[in-house]
Motif scaffolding. Structure first.
Motif, PDB file in Angstrom:
ATOM      1  N   CYS A  44      43.149 -27.836 -63.024  1.00  0.00           N
ATOM      2  CA  CYS A  44      43.751 -28.647 -64.100  1.00  0.00           C
ATOM      3  C   CYS A  44      43.396 -30.123 -64.026  1.00  0.00           C
ATOM      4  O   CYS A  44      43.486 -30.827 -65.013  1.00  0.00           O
ATOM      5  CB  CYS A  44      45.259 -28.479 -64.093  1.00  0.00           C
ATOM      6  SG  CYS A  44      46.070 -29.222 -62.654  1.00  0.00           S
ATOM      7  N   GLY A  72      45.458 -32.482 -66.017  1.00  0.00           N
ATOM      8  CA  GLY A  72      46.418 -31.681 -66.783  1.00  0.00           C
ATOM      9  C   GLY A  72      46.175 -31.629 -68.285  1.00  0.00           C
ATOM     10  O   GLY A  72      47.046 -31.177 -69.042  1.00  0.00           O
ATOM     11  N   SER A 108      46.903 -28.437 -70.238  1.00  0.00           N
ATOM     12  CA  SER A 108      48.344 -28.130 -70.275  1.00  0.00           C
ATOM     13  C   SER A 108      49.037 -29.004 -71.303  1.00  0.00           C
ATOM     14  O   SER A 108      49.894 -28.539 -72.061  1.00  0.00           O
ATOM     15  CB  SER A 108      48.984 -28.387 -68.908  1.00  0.00           C
ATOM     16  OG  SER A 108      48.289 -27.692 -67.908  1.00  0.00           O
ATOM     17  N   HIS A 153      51.541 -23.662 -66.930  1.00  0.00           N
ATOM     18  CA  HIS A 153      51.433 -23.827 -65.484  1.00  0.00           C
ATOM     19  C   HIS A 153      50.086 -24.469 -65.182  1.00  0.00           C
ATOM     20  O   HIS A 153      49.058 -24.009 -65.659  1.00  0.00           O
ATOM     21  CB  HIS A 153      51.548 -22.473 -64.776  1.00  0.00           C
ATOM     22  CG  HIS A 153      52.938 -21.915 -64.802  1.00  0.00           C
ATOM     23  ND1 HIS A 153      53.239 -20.632 -64.415  1.00  0.00           N
ATOM     24  CD2 HIS A 153      54.122 -22.488 -65.161  1.00  0.00           C
ATOM     25  CE1 HIS A 153      54.547 -20.433 -64.547  1.00  0.00           C
ATOM     26  NE2 HIS A 153      55.102 -21.536 -64.991  1.00  0.00           N
ATOM     27  N   SER A 154      50.107 -25.546 -64.392  1.00  0.00           N
ATOM     28  CA  SER A 154      48.878 -26.273 -64.059  1.00  0.00           C
ATOM     29  C   SER A 154      48.567 -26.052 -62.591  1.00  0.00           C
ATOM     30  O   SER A 154      49.387 -26.368 -61.728  1.00  0.00           O
ATOM     31  CB  SER A 154      49.069 -27.770 -64.296  1.00  0.00           C
ATOM     32  OG  SER A 154      49.466 -28.012 -65.625  1.00  0.00           O
ATOM     33  N   LEU A 211      47.440 -32.760 -58.933  1.00  0.00           N
ATOM     34  CA  LEU A 211      48.740 -32.290 -59.428  1.00  0.00           C
ATOM     35  C   LEU A 211      49.681 -33.464 -59.702  1.00  0.00           C
ATOM     36  O   LEU A 211      50.465 -33.441 -60.655  1.00  0.00           O
ATOM     37  CB  LEU A 211      49.356 -31.301 -58.432  1.00  0.00           C
ATOM     38  CG  LEU A 211      48.511 -30.024 -58.255  1.00  0.00           C
ATOM     39  CD1 LEU A 211      49.092 -29.142 -57.161  1.00  0.00           C
ATOM     40  CD2 LEU A 211      48.413 -29.242 -59.563  1.00  0.00           C
ATOM     41  N   THR A 219      48.699 -34.873 -62.978  1.00  0.00           N
ATOM     42  CA  THR A 219      49.184 -33.997 -64.043  1.00  0.00           C
ATOM     43  C   THR A 219      50.664 -34.259 -64.310  1.00  0.00           C
ATOM     44  O   THR A 219      51.076 -34.406 -65.464  1.00  0.00           O
ATOM     45  CB  THR A 219      48.950 -32.523 -63.644  1.00  0.00           C
ATOM     46  OG1 THR A 219      47.541 -32.311 -63.554  1.00  0.00           O
ATOM     47  CG2 THR A 219      49.531 -31.561 -64.654  1.00  0.00           C
ATOM     48  N   GLU A 220      51.447 -34.340 -63.227  1.00  0.00           N
ATOM     49  CA  GLU A 220      52.900 -34.606 -63.378  1.00  0.00           C
ATOM     50  C   GLU A 220      53.127 -35.914 -64.118  1.00  0.00           C
ATOM     51  O   GLU A 220      53.971 -36.003 -65.012  1.00  0.00           O
ATOM     52  CB  GLU A 220      53.580 -34.708 -62.002  1.00  0.00           C
ATOM     53  CG  GLU A 220      53.612 -33.428 -61.197  1.00  0.00           C
ATOM     54  CD  GLU A 220      54.719 -32.475 -61.646  1.00  0.00           C
ATOM     55  OE1 GLU A 220      55.337 -32.736 -62.678  1.00  0.00           O
ATOM     56  OE2 GLU A 220      54.931 -31.458 -60.939  1.00  0.00           O
ATOM     57  N   HIS A 257      57.193 -26.624 -67.701  1.00  0.00           N
ATOM     58  CA  HIS A 257      55.929 -26.878 -67.007  1.00  0.00           C
ATOM     59  C   HIS A 257      56.112 -26.798 -65.502  1.00  0.00           C
ATOM     60  O   HIS A 257      57.152 -27.188 -64.970  1.00  0.00           O
ATOM     61  CB  HIS A 257      55.369 -28.257 -67.362  1.00  0.00           C
ATOM     62  CG  HIS A 257      54.065 -28.535 -66.684  1.00  0.00           C
ATOM     63  ND1 HIS A 257      53.991 -29.219 -65.497  1.00  0.00           N
ATOM     64  CD2 HIS A 257      52.808 -28.169 -67.006  1.00  0.00           C
ATOM     65  CE1 HIS A 257      52.719 -29.282 -65.125  1.00  0.00           C
ATOM     66  NE2 HIS A 257      51.982 -28.651 -66.019  1.00  0.00           N
ATOM     67  N   THR A 307      53.671 -27.271 -61.714  1.00  0.00           N
ATOM     68  CA  THR A 307      52.371 -27.439 -61.052  1.00  0.00           C
ATOM     69  C   THR A 307      52.313 -26.478 -59.861  1.00  0.00           C
ATOM     70  O   THR A 307      53.330 -26.208 -59.208  1.00  0.00           O
ATOM     71  CB  THR A 307      52.158 -28.885 -60.542  1.00  0.00           C
ATOM     72  OG1 THR A 307      53.286 -29.262 -59.774  1.00  0.00           O
ATOM     73  CG2 THR A 307      51.948 -29.859 -61.672  1.00  0.00           C
ATOM     74  N   LYS A 331      50.015 -25.682 -56.390  1.00  0.00           N
ATOM     75  CA  LYS A 331      48.918 -26.073 -55.496  1.00  0.00           C
ATOM     76  C   LYS A 331      48.371 -24.804 -54.858  1.00  0.00           C
ATOM     77  O   LYS A 331      49.058 -24.159 -54.064  1.00  0.00           O
ATOM     78  CB  LYS A 331      49.427 -27.039 -54.425  1.00  0.00           C
ATOM     79  CG  LYS A 331      48.318 -27.577 -53.537  1.00  0.00           C
ATOM     80  CD  LYS A 331      48.847 -28.665 -52.616  1.00  0.00           C
ATOM     81  CE  LYS A 331      47.761 -29.363 -51.838  1.00  0.00           C
ATOM     82  NZ  LYS A 331      46.853 -28.506 -51.113  1.00  0.00           N
TER      83      LYS A 331
END
Ligand code: SAH
Length: 393
Positions: free
Chosen positions: A229, A232, A235, A247-248, A256, A259-260, A273, A275, A277
């Motif tokens: 991702c 992200g 997403s 889901h990323s 991550l 993305t958050e 949503h 994340t 790892k």
């Protein structure tokens, strides 16, 4: 007029230059008239001494990267005109003064007649990435011209890693003009915090803009898994388009976190949503959620021809795992950004994965890099991003 070193080609080796292919290989050169250093501007002539092109001398199998096929001295005006032509194309393509998007690629190397140079624009900042010594030596002038042509306030040089890998030359990542300004930018109306100083590439995978947007258009009411991702983007587009869950997944903690951060910026409900790892293949093999759409956007597994075989195996593994596990009727957006894996080879690889997974698969759409990543018709090597939307029955 300033004396320019002349690279004389062997008889018969001028054809590719006449066809405007931008590379001269060492084997095509008969002799060099004058002294030549890595990065010098040189004139390429045929074996009768007639002008063919201007280029930057390089070391390695590509000995000259050509940027001018007319006998126009490559002075400041010449480069300014190149940037203006590239800028005009992006305007034609609708991404200049676009209220929804202020992230775009301004210079796509050979595709914009400037081999060895990538320039990405993030709002008021341009990020330069040089892949050749010749372009690197021009970074100061290019930075000034970017301010003149595009009106950016800051220019950041992000060449250190690429340049050292490609030419052995050292560079320092730094602001050539201005300083760090607004780093929250827009793509199709969504907000992204861009980290051009420490992020991958120039900070963002601009080349997936239209493919992310397409996913958004198909995502209403869907459950989406976005593997590999990074920031992200897929997403965020899915949630923008009304996905009920995204889901990323990435193996990198930093990705991550980015993305958050981007999810928060866009104000999505955190409950829809998550994340993850993990290694993409491991996660796909043990899939427990009935996703409707899965995105597979791995890094370039094959950067060179020598790595192609291994890359094909890696693409097959990922695609096989996703095709095997997705629910009937699900869609997979699958990509390869390896330049040495061409469109047909990639489709063949996905076919091999489908055979191994024993599922029926249909190609719904073929995807590519967007208009701000143009490909010179004389340099098909510039086409690198390819994707398929497939339906798994
Ligand atoms: N789809 C992204 C770009 C992907 S870049 C976008 O639209 O912006 C590739 C990403 O794959 C990187 O973030 C890297 O950390 C991640 N990655 C590499 N190997 C991986 C693996 N085995 N499993 C999961 N993620 C991986």
């Amino acid at each position: 007029m300033q004396h320019t070193t002349r690279i004389v080609l062997k008889s018969g080796k001028e054809h590719s230059v006449l066809r405007r292919h931008p590379w001269v290989f060492s084997g095509a050169i008969a002799r060099v008239d004058g002294e030549v250093h890595n990065g010098d501007v040189v004139e390429v002539v045929n074996n009768k001494g007639e002008f063919l092109a201007y280029g930057h001398a390089a070391e390695g199998s590509i000995s000259v990267r050509l940027f001018g096929f007319e006998q126009i001295a490559p002075n400041r005006e010449f480069w300014k005109n190149k940037l203006a032509v590239a800028y005009a194309l992006r305007r034609k393509w609708g991404i200049i003064d676009n209220p929804q998007t202020n992230i775009y690629r301004l210079i796509h190397a050979e595709g914009d007649g400037m081999p060895g140079l990538v320039v990405d624009v993030y709002g008021n900042t341009a990020v330069i990435q040089t892949h050749s010594v010749g372009m690197h030596e021009m970074r100061g002038v290019l930075a000034e011209l970017l301010v003149e042509v595009v009106g950016v306030k800051a220019v950041y040089n992000k060449s250190a890693e690429k340049l050292e890998k490609n030419s052995g030359q050292r560079s320092t990542d730094e602001y050539l003009i201005g300083s760090r300004g607004e780093s929250i930018c827009r793509e199709h109306g969504a907000l992204y915090s861009i980290d051009w100083e420490t992020g991958q590439k120039t900070g963002f995978f601009i080349d997936q803009r239209e493919n992310r947007h397409l996913l958004g258009e198909l995502a209403k009411g869907k459950k989406v898994l976005n593997t590999f991702c990074y920031t992200g983007g897929f997403s965020i587009c899915a949630l923008q388009g009304g996905a009920v869950l995204a889901h990323s997944l990435d193996s990198s903690q930093k990705a991550l976190e980015l993305t958050e951060e981007n999810l928060k910026l866009n104000g999505f409900d955190p409950a829809i949503h998550k994340t993850i790892k993990a290694d993409a293949v491991q996660y796909l093999k043990n899939l427990e959620v009935d996703y409707d759409i899965i995105v597979l956007d791995p890094p370039a597994f094959a950067k060179h021809l020598s790595a192609r075989h291994q890359a094909i195996q890696a693409y097959t593994r990922i695609n096989e795992a996703a095709i095997r596990q997705i629910k009937p009727g699900g869609l997979i957006f699958t990509f390869s950004c390896s330049q040495v894996v061409d469109r047909n080879l990639f489709a063949g690889t996905v076919m091999a994965a489908a055979i191994q997974a024993k599922r029926d698969v249909r190609i719904i759409q073929r995807l590519q890099q967007p208009g701000d990543h143009p490909v010179s018709i004389f340099h098909p090597e510039g086409e690198y991003l390819k994707g398929l939307v497939i339906e798994i029955l």
